[in-house]
Design a protein around this motif. Structure first.
Motif, mmCIF file in Angstrom:
data_model
loop_
_atom_site.group_PDB
_atom_site.id
_atom_site.type_symbol
_atom_site.label_atom_id
_atom_site.label_comp_id
_atom_site.label_asym_id
_atom_site.label_seq_id
_atom_site.Cartn_x
_atom_site.Cartn_y
_atom_site.Cartn_z
ATOM 1 N N LEU A 148 16.553 64.253 61.644
ATOM 2 C CA LEU A 148 16.267 62.808 60.672
ATOM 3 C C LEU A 148 16.494 62.981 59.402
ATOM 4 N N LEU A 149 17.051 64.038 58.515
ATOM 5 C CA LEU A 149 17.637 64.319 56.914
ATOM 6 C C LEU A 149 18.613 63.573 57.419
ATOM 7 N N LYS A 150 19.637 63.702 58.462
ATOM 8 C CA LYS A 150 20.733 63.122 58.116
ATOM 9 C C LYS A 150 20.984 61.833 58.303
ATOM 10 N N THR A 151 20.145 61.369 58.297
ATOM 11 C CA THR A 151 20.223 59.511 58.738
ATOM 12 C C THR A 151 20.122 58.800 57.367
ATOM 13 N N TYR A 152 19.112 59.791 56.108
ATOM 14 C CA TYR A 152 18.827 59.090 54.792
ATOM 15 C C TYR A 152 19.905 58.657 54.096
ATOM 16 N N GLN A 153 19.831 57.113 53.355
ATOM 17 C CA GLN A 153 21.741 57.159 52.028
ATOM 18 C C GLN A 153 22.300 58.214 52.243
ATOM 19 N N SER A 154 21.575 59.076 51.021
ATOM 20 C CA SER A 154 22.946 60.485 51.297
ATOM 21 C C SER A 154 21.822 61.585 51.060
ATOM 22 N N TYR A 155 22.521 63.003 51.614
ATOM 23 C CA TYR A 155 22.136 64.471 51.757
ATOM 24 C C TYR A 155 22.912 65.659 51.292
ATOM 25 N N CYS A 156 22.265 66.209 51.088
ATOM 26 C CA CYS A 156 22.785 67.370 50.671
ATOM 27 C C CYS A 156 22.139 68.760 51.373
ATOM 28 N N ALA A 157 22.480 69.586 52.360
ATOM 29 C CA ALA A 157 21.975 70.746 52.733
ATOM 30 C C ALA A 157 22.430 72.270 51.202
ATOM 31 N N ILE A 158 21.414 72.484 50.962
ATOM 32 C CA ILE A 158 20.236 73.324 49.965
ATOM 33 C C ILE A 158 21.275 74.507 50.421
ATOM 34 N N HIS A 159 20.157 75.143 51.216
ATOM 35 C CA HIS A 159 19.869 76.518 52.357
ATOM 36 C C HIS A 159 18.967 75.764 53.682
ATOM 37 N N ASN A 160 19.437 76.611 54.827
ATOM 38 C CA ASN A 160 19.121 76.017 55.656
ATOM 39 C C ASN A 160 17.312 75.252 55.900
#
Length: 90
Positions: free
Chosen positions: A22-34
């Motif tokens: 779901l978070l990957k569907t947002y306009q822009s994203y970054c995994a900070i940690h798991n």
């Protein structure tokens, strides 16, 4: 658009995978940690909570906060690309 920090704690692997998807569907994203991500969106914190909330089970946890003025970090996932993303968006 605003940047939000989204943290979550979910017992089930499938739930964690669904939240990440779901978070990957947002306009822009970054995994900070798991289980901690930054997302850029026009949605408000409550909207993000409600969307993620549809995926969690009783006892799982969600925390969303709009990014502030200052940030510091070390050893985020993705190293250089993530560091650059965070510098631009936080």
């Amino acid at each position: 658009m605003s940047c939000y920090i989204v943290t979550f704690q979910a017992k089930e692997l499938e739930t964690r995978q669904n939240i990440r998807a779901l978070l990957k569907t947002y306009q822009s994203y970054c995994a900070i940690h798991n289980t901690c991500w930054a997302v850029v969106t026009d949605f408000r914190a409550q909207d993000i909570r409600n969307q993620v909330g549809k995926l969690v089970q009783p006892g799982d946890r969600i925390f969303i906060v709009r990014s502030g003025i200052e940030g510091a970090w070390r050893n985020v996932l993705g190293s250089t690309p993530s560091n650059e993303w965070l510098r631009r968006n936080l």
